[in-house]
Design a protein around this motif. Structure first.
Motif, PDB file in Angstrom:
ATOM      1  N   TYR A  55       0.850  -1.188   0.000  1.00 24.41           N
ATOM      2  CA  TYR A  55       0.000   0.000   0.000  1.00 24.41           C
ATOM      3  C   TYR A  55       0.885   1.236   0.000  1.00 24.41           C
ATOM      4  N   GLN A  56       0.603   2.153  -0.939  1.00 22.90           N
ATOM      5  CA  GLN A  56       1.343   3.410  -1.010  1.00 22.90           C
ATOM      6  C   GLN A  56       0.366   4.577  -0.998  1.00 22.90           C
ATOM      7  N   PRO A  57       0.344   5.386   0.081  1.00 23.91           N
ATOM      8  CA  PRO A  57      -0.590   6.519   0.177  1.00 23.91           C
ATOM      9  C   PRO A  57       0.013   7.802  -0.365  1.00 23.91           C
ATOM     10  N   LEU A  58       0.005   7.971  -1.698  1.00 18.70           N
ATOM     11  CA  LEU A  58       0.616   9.147  -2.311  1.00 18.70           C
ATOM     12  C   LEU A  58      -0.467  10.176  -2.669  1.00 18.70           C
ATOM     13  N   THR A  59      -0.513  11.269  -1.918  1.00 18.72           N
ATOM     14  CA  THR A  59      -1.415  12.382  -2.201  1.00 18.72           C
ATOM     15  C   THR A  59      -0.654  13.687  -2.012  1.00 18.72           C
ATOM     16  N   ILE A  60      -0.693  14.542  -3.020  1.00 20.28           N
ATOM     17  CA  ILE A  60       0.020  15.823  -2.979  1.00 20.28           C
ATOM     18  C   ILE A  60      -1.008  16.947  -3.067  1.00 20.28           C
ATOM     19  N   GLU A  61      -1.018  17.814  -2.062  1.00 23.20           N
ATOM     20  CA  GLU A  61      -1.937  18.949  -2.031  1.00 23.20           C
ATOM     21  C   GLU A  61      -1.128  20.248  -2.010  1.00 23.20           C
ATOM     22  N   THR A  62      -1.481  21.174  -2.892  1.00 24.73           N
ATOM     23  CA  THR A  62      -0.742  22.431  -3.008  1.00 24.73           C
ATOM     24  C   THR A  62      -1.715  23.601  -3.119  1.00 24.73           C
ATOM     25  N   GLU A  63      -1.183  24.800  -2.905  1.00 19.26           N
ATOM     26  CA  GLU A  63      -1.936  26.045  -3.087  1.00 19.26           C
ATOM     27  C   GLU A  63      -1.127  26.969  -3.982  1.00 19.26           C
ATOM     28  N   VAL A  64      -1.785  27.587  -4.940  1.00 17.20           N
ATOM     29  CA  VAL A  64      -1.098  28.458  -5.890  1.00 17.20           C
ATOM     30  C   VAL A  64      -2.098  29.458  -6.451  1.00 17.20           C
ATOM     31  N   THR A 103      -7.729  26.125 -18.253  1.00 17.03           N
ATOM     32  CA  THR A 103      -8.972  25.397 -18.485  1.00 17.03           C
ATOM     33  C   THR A 103      -8.747  23.915 -18.185  1.00 17.03           C
ATOM     34  N   ILE A 104      -9.514  23.383 -17.234  1.00 16.42           N
ATOM     35  CA  ILE A 104      -9.450  21.980 -16.851  1.00 16.42           C
ATOM     36  C   ILE A 104     -10.839  21.385 -16.990  1.00 16.42           C
ATOM     37  N   ASP A 105     -10.982  20.357 -17.825  1.00 19.02           N
ATOM     38  CA  ASP A 105     -12.258  19.663 -18.017  1.00 19.02           C
ATOM     39  C   ASP A 105     -13.379  20.642 -18.378  1.00 19.02           C
ATOM     40  N   GLY A 106     -13.064  21.598 -19.231  1.00 18.08           N
ATOM     41  CA  GLY A 106     -14.053  22.567 -19.688  1.00 18.08           C
ATOM     42  C   GLY A 106     -14.346  23.697 -18.721  1.00 18.08           C
ATOM     43  N   VAL A 107     -13.679  23.703 -17.556  1.00 20.66           N
ATOM     44  CA  VAL A 107     -13.892  24.746 -16.550  1.00 20.66           C
ATOM     45  C   VAL A 107     -12.751  25.755 -16.639  1.00 20.66           C
ATOM     46  N   LEU A 108     -13.093  27.042 -16.781  1.00 22.51           N
ATOM     47  CA  LEU A 108     -12.102  28.102 -16.895  1.00 22.51           C
ATOM     48  C   LEU A 108     -11.788  28.687 -15.523  1.00 22.51           C
ATOM     49  N   PHE A 109     -10.503  28.670 -15.160  1.00 24.31           N
ATOM     50  CA  PHE A 109     -10.011  29.361 -13.971  1.00 24.31           C
ATOM     51  C   PHE A 109      -9.189  30.547 -14.471  1.00 24.31           C
ATOM     52  N   GLU A 110      -9.654  31.752 -14.192  1.00 28.63           N
ATOM     53  CA  GLU A 110      -9.025  32.936 -14.755  1.00 28.63           C
ATOM     54  C   GLU A 110      -7.721  33.276 -14.046  1.00 28.63           C
ATOM     55  N   SER A 111      -6.872  34.007 -14.753  1.00 20.80           N
ATOM     56  CA  SER A 111      -5.621  34.497 -14.179  1.00 20.80           C
ATOM     57  C   SER A 111      -5.906  35.297 -12.909  1.00 20.80           C
ATOM     58  N   GLY A 112      -5.102  35.058 -11.869  1.00 19.46           N
ATOM     59  CA  GLY A 112      -5.298  35.721 -10.590  1.00 19.46           C
ATOM     60  C   GLY A 112      -6.138  34.935  -9.614  1.00 19.46           C
ATOM     61  N   THR A 113      -6.662  33.768 -10.022  1.00 13.72           N
ATOM     62  CA  THR A 113      -7.503  32.966  -9.132  1.00 13.72           C
ATOM     63  C   THR A 113      -6.643  32.189  -8.140  1.00 13.72           C
ATOM     64  N   GLU A 136     -11.169  26.614  -6.563  1.00 11.71           N
ATOM     65  CA  GLU A 136     -10.902  28.003  -6.165  1.00 11.71           C
ATOM     66  C   GLU A 136     -10.968  28.102  -4.645  1.00 11.71           C
ATOM     67  N   ARG A 137      -9.996  28.774  -4.050  1.00 17.07           N
ATOM     68  CA  ARG A 137      -9.969  28.900  -2.587  1.00 17.07           C
ATOM     69  C   ARG A 137     -10.210  30.352  -2.168  1.00 17.07           C
ATOM     70  N   GLY A 138     -10.544  30.501  -0.886  1.00 18.72           N
ATOM     71  CA  GLY A 138     -10.731  31.843  -0.355  1.00 18.72           C
ATOM     72  C   GLY A 138     -11.975  32.534  -0.857  1.00 18.72           C
ATOM     73  N   VAL A 139     -13.012  31.746  -1.226  1.00 20.64           N
ATOM     74  CA  VAL A 139     -14.243  32.344  -1.736  1.00 20.64           C
ATOM     75  C   VAL A 139     -15.100  32.818  -0.561  1.00 20.64           C
ATOM     76  N   PRO A 140     -15.592  34.063  -0.570  1.00 15.74           N
ATOM     77  CA  PRO A 140     -16.424  34.556   0.542  1.00 15.74           C
ATOM     78  C   PRO A 140     -17.686  33.714   0.710  1.00 15.74           C
ATOM     79  N   ASN A 141     -18.236  33.710   1.932  1.00 13.41           N
ATOM     80  CA  ASN A 141     -19.467  32.970   2.203  1.00 13.41           C
ATOM     81  C   ASN A 141     -20.600  33.489   1.317  1.00 13.41           C
ATOM     82  N   GLY A 142     -21.301  32.524   0.731  1.00 17.01           N
ATOM     83  CA  GLY A 142     -22.425  32.884  -0.124  1.00 17.01           C
ATOM     84  C   GLY A 142     -22.060  32.996  -1.589  1.00 17.01           C
ATOM     85  N   ALA A 143     -20.777  33.083  -1.899  1.00 19.91           N
ATOM     86  CA  ALA A 143     -20.348  33.171  -3.293  1.00 19.91           C
ATOM     87  C   ALA A 143     -20.163  31.766  -3.856  1.00 19.91           C
TER      88      ALA A 143
END
Length: 292
Positions: A97-106, A113-123, A167-174
């Motif tokens: 068993y090898q538990p390889l998971t890498i989590e990053t923030e950038v 564009t990933i899987d048809g979803v656009l993440f704009e510059s600055g996100t 997307e991270r840091g999204v205000p509540n309700g958005a």
């Protein structure tokens, strides 16, 4: 986590120095000397460096570079656990068993564009690349020599892939922009291992598990989809007492998956775009303990 890895590595280094000066005892903690079944267990820990890693979902999607764009340029923790047994003089079975998971923030500096979803510059983004797996291996020793074992056999790996862009840091309700691509599937492979034991009891070990094939062999599909895996390592193992050994291991782990899926979308976590390209290459350094 980094401090823990450093401490464990120092402990293993100390064990190696003690093992070099210790008188090795033949009686094992867990196995009787004349038993036809000799069980063993191994655990290793250290760090992994991602050498290269690209991912694209969709024909018009971004060929995303996880190393230069996704925060995978640093070192990450790496662990493995193996249980197995030698049956008689020639047969080897093991479960890994090898538990390889890498989590990053950038924060994206360009539109992505990933899987048809656009993440704009600055996100600002949270990215998860999970590729833990289970592997079951059988090997047969083709060389009847006390100091040399040459195994050949087969392996079945269960991939448990999960790739998330959110997307991270999204205000509540958005609303939050995110996409998930995950799947579970069997991957057969070929296995070989060569173990040479020096008169001192120190072992030199080379191991490789890998395959390159179409998806007809990888997951039972009848459409074109290229895939490959390669897991190969070099190990220096030093015996301590009563079947316990400590080792240092250098490992290359990589794989590819490229093609257009024709599987029906059954789960909401499956990619909506049919084309996928995923290419990964890593190098790890670990220290470990085995008992047999």
């Amino acid at each position: 986590m980094k401090a823990r890895v450093i401490i464990i590595t120092l402990i293993f280094s100390l064990l190696i120095s003690l093992g070099l000066s210790a008188q090795v005892q033949q009686n094992s903690f867990i196995n009787l000397p004349d038993s036809p079944i000799q069980v063993f267990a191994e655990v290793e820990t250290g760090f992994v460096k991602v050498l290269s890693h690209t991912f694209q979902s969709g024909d018009t999607g971004t060929n995303f570079n996880f190393v230069t764009q996704g925060g995978q340029e640093i070192l990450f923790p790496f662990q493995r656990v193996t249980l197995g047994a030698n049956l008689g003089d020639r047969h080897l079975i093991s479960a890994l068993y090898q538990p390889l998971t890498i989590e990053t923030e950038v924060t994206f500096r360009d539109d992505v564009t990933i899987d048809g979803v656009l993440f704009e510059s600055g996100t600002p983004m949270e990215i998860k690349y999970g590729f833990p797996f289970w592997r079951f291996t059988y090997g047969y020793d083709f060389v009847a020599d006390e100091n040399l074992d040459v195994y050949g056999g087969l392996a079945l790996q269960l991939r448990n892939a999960s790739i998330v862009f959110a997307e991270r840091g999204v205000p509540n309700g958005a609303s939050t922009t995110a996409t998930t691509n995950q799947n579970l599937g069997p991957v057969p492979a070929l296995f070989t291992e060569v173990v040479y034991t020096l008169p001192s009891g120190i072992e030199l070990n080379f191991e490789a598990t890998g395959l390159y094939a179409s998806s007809a062999l990888i997951n039972g599909a009848n459409f074109e989809f290229e895939g490959s895996i390669l897991d190969t390592s070099l190990r220096l193992s030093v015996p301590l007492q009563r079947g316990v050994s400590t080792f240092l291991n250098v490992r290359f782990l990589g794989g590819t998956a490229v093609g257009v899926s024709e599987f029906p979308d059954r789960f909401w976590t499956q990619a909506q775009e049919d084309f996928t390209s995923n290419k990964l290459a890593t190098l790890s350094l670990t220290a470990g303990v085995s008992i047999r």
